[in-house]
Design an enzyme around this catalytic site. Structure first.
Site, PDB file in Angstrom:
ATOM      1  N   PHE A  22       0.807  -1.222   0.000  1.00 19.33           N
ATOM      2  CA  PHE A  22       0.000   0.000   0.000  1.00 19.33           C
ATOM      3  C   PHE A  22       0.838   1.269   0.000  1.00 19.33           C
ATOM      4  O   PHE A  22       0.309   2.355   0.184  1.00 19.33           O
ATOM      5  CB  PHE A  22      -0.940   0.006   1.213  1.00 19.33           C
ATOM      6  CG  PHE A  22      -1.927  -1.137   1.208  1.00 19.33           C
ATOM      7  CD1 PHE A  22      -3.095  -1.054   0.452  1.00 19.33           C
ATOM      8  CD2 PHE A  22      -1.683  -2.293   1.917  1.00 19.33           C
ATOM      9  CE1 PHE A  22      -4.004  -2.105   0.430  1.00 19.33           C
ATOM     10  CE2 PHE A  22      -2.586  -3.355   1.897  1.00 19.33           C
ATOM     11  CZ  PHE A  22      -3.746  -3.262   1.153  1.00 19.33           C
ATOM     12  N   ALA A  82      -9.045  18.728  -5.242  1.00 21.95           N
ATOM     13  CA  ALA A  82      -9.451  18.751  -6.648  1.00 21.95           C
ATOM     14  C   ALA A  82      -8.224  18.994  -7.519  1.00 21.95           C
ATOM     15  O   ALA A  82      -7.298  19.700  -7.112  1.00 21.95           O
ATOM     16  CB  ALA A  82     -10.480  19.851  -6.860  1.00 21.95           C
ATOM     17  N   CYS A  89      -0.646   3.059 -10.628  1.00 25.40           N
ATOM     18  CA  CYS A  89      -1.560   2.142  -9.931  1.00 25.40           C
ATOM     19  C   CYS A  89      -3.037   2.392 -10.216  1.00 25.40           C
ATOM     20  O   CYS A  89      -3.707   1.525 -10.784  1.00 25.40           O
ATOM     21  CB  CYS A  89      -1.300   2.203  -8.433  1.00 25.40           C
ATOM     22  SG  CYS A  89       0.297   1.506  -8.016  1.00 25.40           S
ATOM     23  N   LYS A  99       2.575  12.904  -9.627  1.00 23.50           N
ATOM     24  CA  LYS A  99       2.474  13.581  -8.323  1.00 23.50           C
ATOM     25  C   LYS A  99       3.869  14.012  -7.917  1.00 23.50           C
ATOM     26  O   LYS A  99       4.854  13.600  -8.551  1.00 23.50           O
ATOM     27  CB  LYS A  99       1.838  12.677  -7.272  1.00 23.50           C
ATOM     28  CG  LYS A  99       2.648  11.455  -6.908  1.00 23.50           C
ATOM     29  CD  LYS A  99       1.996  10.813  -5.713  1.00 23.50           C
ATOM     30  CE  LYS A  99       2.616   9.503  -5.336  1.00 23.50           C
ATOM     31  NZ  LYS A  99       1.970   8.884  -4.209  1.00 23.50           N
TER      32      LYS A  99
HETATM   33  N1  NAD Z   1       4.600   1.774  -7.712  1.00 22.54           N
HETATM   34  C1  NAD Z   1       3.789   1.830  -6.671  1.00 22.54           C
HETATM   35  O1  NAD Z   1       3.586   2.871  -6.050  1.00 22.54           O
HETATM   36  C2  NAD Z   1       3.059   0.593  -6.217  1.00 22.54           C
HETATM   37  C3  NAD Z   1       2.389   0.604  -4.988  1.00 22.54           C
HETATM   38  C4  NAD Z   1       1.739  -0.553  -4.577  1.00 22.54           C
HETATM   39  C5  NAD Z   1       1.733  -1.676  -5.380  1.00 22.54           C
HETATM   40  N2  NAD Z   1       2.366  -1.648  -6.607  1.00 22.54           N
HETATM   41  C6  NAD Z   1       2.373  -2.863  -7.413  1.00 22.54           C
HETATM   42  O2  NAD Z   1       3.650  -3.473  -7.295  1.00 22.54           O
HETATM   43  C7  NAD Z   1       4.007  -4.106  -8.527  1.00 22.54           C
HETATM   44  C8  NAD Z   1       5.344  -3.567  -8.999  1.00 22.54           C
HETATM   45  O3  NAD Z   1       5.191  -2.198  -9.301  1.00 22.54           O
HETATM   46  P1  NAD Z   1       6.448  -1.247  -9.541  1.00 22.54           P
HETATM   47  O4  NAD Z   1       5.914   0.126  -9.695  1.00 22.54           O
HETATM   48  O5  NAD Z   1       7.470  -1.533  -8.518  1.00 22.54           O
HETATM   49  O6  NAD Z   1       6.950  -1.806 -10.963  1.00 22.54           O
HETATM   50  P2  NAD Z   1       8.309  -1.478 -11.735  1.00 22.54           P
HETATM   51  O7  NAD Z   1       7.979  -1.557 -13.164  1.00 22.54           O
HETATM   52  O8  NAD Z   1       8.929  -0.255 -11.160  1.00 22.54           O
HETATM   53  O9  NAD Z   1       9.274  -2.701 -11.341  1.00 22.54           O
HETATM   54  C9  NAD Z   1       9.097  -4.018 -11.746  1.00 22.54           C
HETATM   55  C10 NAD Z   1      10.471  -4.634 -11.949  1.00 22.54           C
HETATM   56  O10 NAD Z   1      10.341  -6.041 -12.135  1.00 22.54           O
HETATM   57  C11 NAD Z   1      11.360  -6.454 -13.014  1.00 22.54           C
HETATM   58  N3  NAD Z   1      11.019  -7.812 -13.504  1.00 22.54           N
HETATM   59  C12 NAD Z   1       9.994  -8.186 -14.294  1.00 22.54           C
HETATM   60  N4  NAD Z   1      10.012  -9.533 -14.465  1.00 22.54           N
HETATM   61  C13 NAD Z   1      11.070 -10.000 -13.751  1.00 22.54           C
HETATM   62  C14 NAD Z   1      11.599 -11.296 -13.508  1.00 22.54           C
HETATM   63  N5  NAD Z   1      11.037 -12.399 -14.009  1.00 22.54           N
HETATM   64  N6  NAD Z   1      12.699 -11.414 -12.749  1.00 22.54           N
HETATM   65  C15 NAD Z   1      13.291 -10.323 -12.227  1.00 22.54           C
HETATM   66  N7  NAD Z   1      12.812  -9.073 -12.393  1.00 22.54           N
HETATM   67  C16 NAD Z   1      11.718  -8.916 -13.135  1.00 22.54           C
HETATM   68  C17 NAD Z   1      11.376  -5.375 -14.063  1.00 22.54           C
HETATM   69  O11 NAD Z   1      12.595  -5.359 -14.784  1.00 22.54           O
HETATM   70  C18 NAD Z   1      11.197  -4.113 -13.195  1.00 22.54           C
HETATM   71  O12 NAD Z   1      12.451  -3.570 -12.805  1.00 22.54           O
HETATM   72  C19 NAD Z   1       2.844  -3.842  -9.478  1.00 22.54           C
HETATM   73  O13 NAD Z   1       1.963  -4.924  -9.426  1.00 22.54           O
HETATM   74  C20 NAD Z   1       2.190  -2.610  -8.890  1.00 22.54           C
HETATM   75  O14 NAD Z   1       0.833  -2.522  -9.218  1.00 22.54           O
HETATM   76  C21 NAD Z   1       3.048  -0.540  -7.014  1.00 22.54           C
END
Ligand code: NAD
Length: 440
Positions: free
Chosen positions: A152, A255, A263, A324
């Site tokens: 979160f 707003a 996300c 943001k």
């Molecule tokens: N960014 C946020 O604020 C946030 C907050 C909560 C939840 N999430 C969720 O967390 C997840 C990740 O989001 P993120 O923003 O960190 O993504 P991101 O794109 O920043 O990072 C994902 C990473 O995974 C790597 N990757 C993909 N397949 C791989 C594998 N098989 N082995 C090794 N590395 C691999 C990619 O190269 C990339 O660096 C998503 O499901 C997102 O919805 C994100």
């Protein structure tokens, strides 16, 4: 505990750094060799306040390492987190689970002993069942549990959120798996962060329900802002008036130009797909998605209107491009839709962002990116505050007004009191607020 994190992006890197700071022994894995090479040199692949220091400290203490070798990281790990991306699938809005499943297959192929496999990526209901099936099939003799532990954290405040969460949600089908997760989170648990243990499907849905609710709150106040404009009311006062009610709360009632980011847009869409497939439609969320999409484009039209009868050939400076403040993340940023609308109308667009320019460049190739807000504003016909970075909250408005071809400020975040803007000699446009009396 020995922890492996698969995926070293915004969530994986922050989680890995924080877990190591709790005293766990953490290996962060990524396929992206450039990312891992940068981290090994001490260079952060993303901008997140405080992350560089946290990473450096734990690397130095020997608790945090980086690798592209998943098998080496998984070998001997007691908890393996999947933190890979789950973007919208091209064409239909379902979550693209190919990265999650491929990580699950790679993990299964590398398992050497009992481990809990934790999905931290945001994944639709039932994904944990499929991850479990993949792992059991590929590693039949190994004792494993598959757990959902949605994240979160907010970009820009990720470390604080990770270390002081409102709650930790763990979806586990087995008490031993829940116990392993209590061990992972023990330092937070000792701080009394509520750890809510649910079924795996419930945990998966909780994440989407949270994001859909927050997106709804933002969209609600944005529509109220439109109504304020129509009837001459002030949305900031309305927000305060309703936000002080503890049943409502003041957060997410600002707003603005519509929600964006990595996300809310994809998660609301994926939730609608789950609802559709389950024949349990979520009409409120459907409306939120439609209203928000329309709003981003409408913000472009608002800027065009402020340029007068002949916008073609005029120049607009967009200040703050990321979705943001305090992040370099440009994914689904409202600025992208605004740029598109302006360029479609023949407007020349300049841009400035404190941290997001590198990420913005490929997404808005025709935008003239400038090194400072003042440089961007010089000679422009309108300046638009798109994202409320701190450095944009205290601009020298008189200097800006004096340098512009036409002094117009469109404040899409209501950062400046309208009177202050007009006193500086700028024509003011905001969101959901009446123009000050006597303004030009
Ligand atoms: N960014 C946020 O604020 C946030 C907050 C909560 C939840 N999430 C969720 O967390 C997840 C990740 O989001 P993120 O923003 O960190 O993504 P991101 O794109 O920043 O990072 C994902 C990473 O995974 C790597 N990757 C993909 N397949 C791989 C594998 N098989 N082995 C090794 N590395 C691999 C990619 O190269 C990339 O660096 C998503 O499901 C997102 O919805 C994100």
């Amino acid at each position: 505990m020995r922890i492996a994190i698969i995926g070293t992006g915004y969530v994986g890197l922050v989680s890995g750094a924080c877990f190591s700071d709790f005293g766990h022994d953490v290996v962060c894995v990524d396929k992206d060799m450039a990312k891992i090479a940068a981290l090994e040199r001490g260079v952060m692949p993303i901008f997140e306040p405080g992350l560089d220091r946290l990473v450096a400290r734990n690397v130095e203490d020997g608790r945090l390492t980086f690798t592209t070798d998943l098998a080496r990281a998984v070998d001997g790990a007691e908890a393996i987190f999947i933190a890979v991306g789950t973007p919208s699938r091209r064409g239909d809005g379902h979550a693209d689970l190919s990265y999650v499943y491929s990580a699950a297959r790679e993990i299964a192929g590398a398992l050497t002993g009992r481990a809990v496999i934790v999905t931290k990526s945001t994944v639709p209901v039932g994904t944990g069942d499929e991850v479990e099936r993949i792992v059991r099939e590929a590693a039949p003799g190994v004792d494993t549990w598959v757990v959902s532990n949605p994240e979160f954290l907010r970009e820009g405040a990720a470390i604080e959120d990770f270390k002081h969460p409102d709650r930790i949600v763990v979806g586990a089908e087995d008490e031993r798996a829940a116990e392993a997760m209590r061990e992972v989170y023990r330092p937070l648990y000792l701080n009394k962060a509520p750890l809510l243990v649910t079924t795996r499907r419930t945990a998966e849905l909780t994440k989407y329900a949270a994001n859909a609710f927050l997106a709804t709150k933002i969209t609600f106040i944005n529509e109220i802002a439109d109504l304020c404009e129509a009837v001459g009311a002030d949305v900031q006062d309305v927000s305060r008036g309703i936000g002080l009610d503890r049943r409502i709360g003041s957060k997410f009632l600002h707003a603005g130009p519509g929600y964006g980011g990595s996300c809310f847009p994809k998660d609301t869409l994926a939730l609608l797909k789950t609802a559709e497939d389950s024949q349990a439609p979520l009409r409120i969320v459907e409306a939120v998605v439609k209203v928000n999409d329309a709003r981003k484009r409408a913000m472009g039209r608002k800027v065009i209107r402020a340029l007068g009868d002949e916008p073609r050939g005029k120049t607009v400076a967009l200040l703050g491009l990321t979705f943001k403040p305090n992040t370099d993340d440009m994914r689904a940023a409202p600025s992208i839709s605004i740029v598109q609308a302006l360029e479609d109308a023949g407007v020349n667009v300049r841009g400035y962002d404190p941290e997001g320019m590198e990420q913005a460049r490929p997404l808005m190739p025709h935008v003239d990116l400038r090194d400072s807000p003042y440089d961007a504003a010089t000679g422009a016909d309108a300046v638009v505050i798109v994202t409320e970075w701190d450095v944009l909250r205290a601009l020298d408005l008189r200097r800006i007004a004096a340098s512009m071809a036409t002094p117009v400020l469109i404040d899409l975040r209501n950062v400046y009191p309208p009177e202050e803007v007009t006193a500086a000699g700028l024509r003011w446009h905001g969101v959901g607020k009446p123009a000050p009396t006597g303004s030009p």
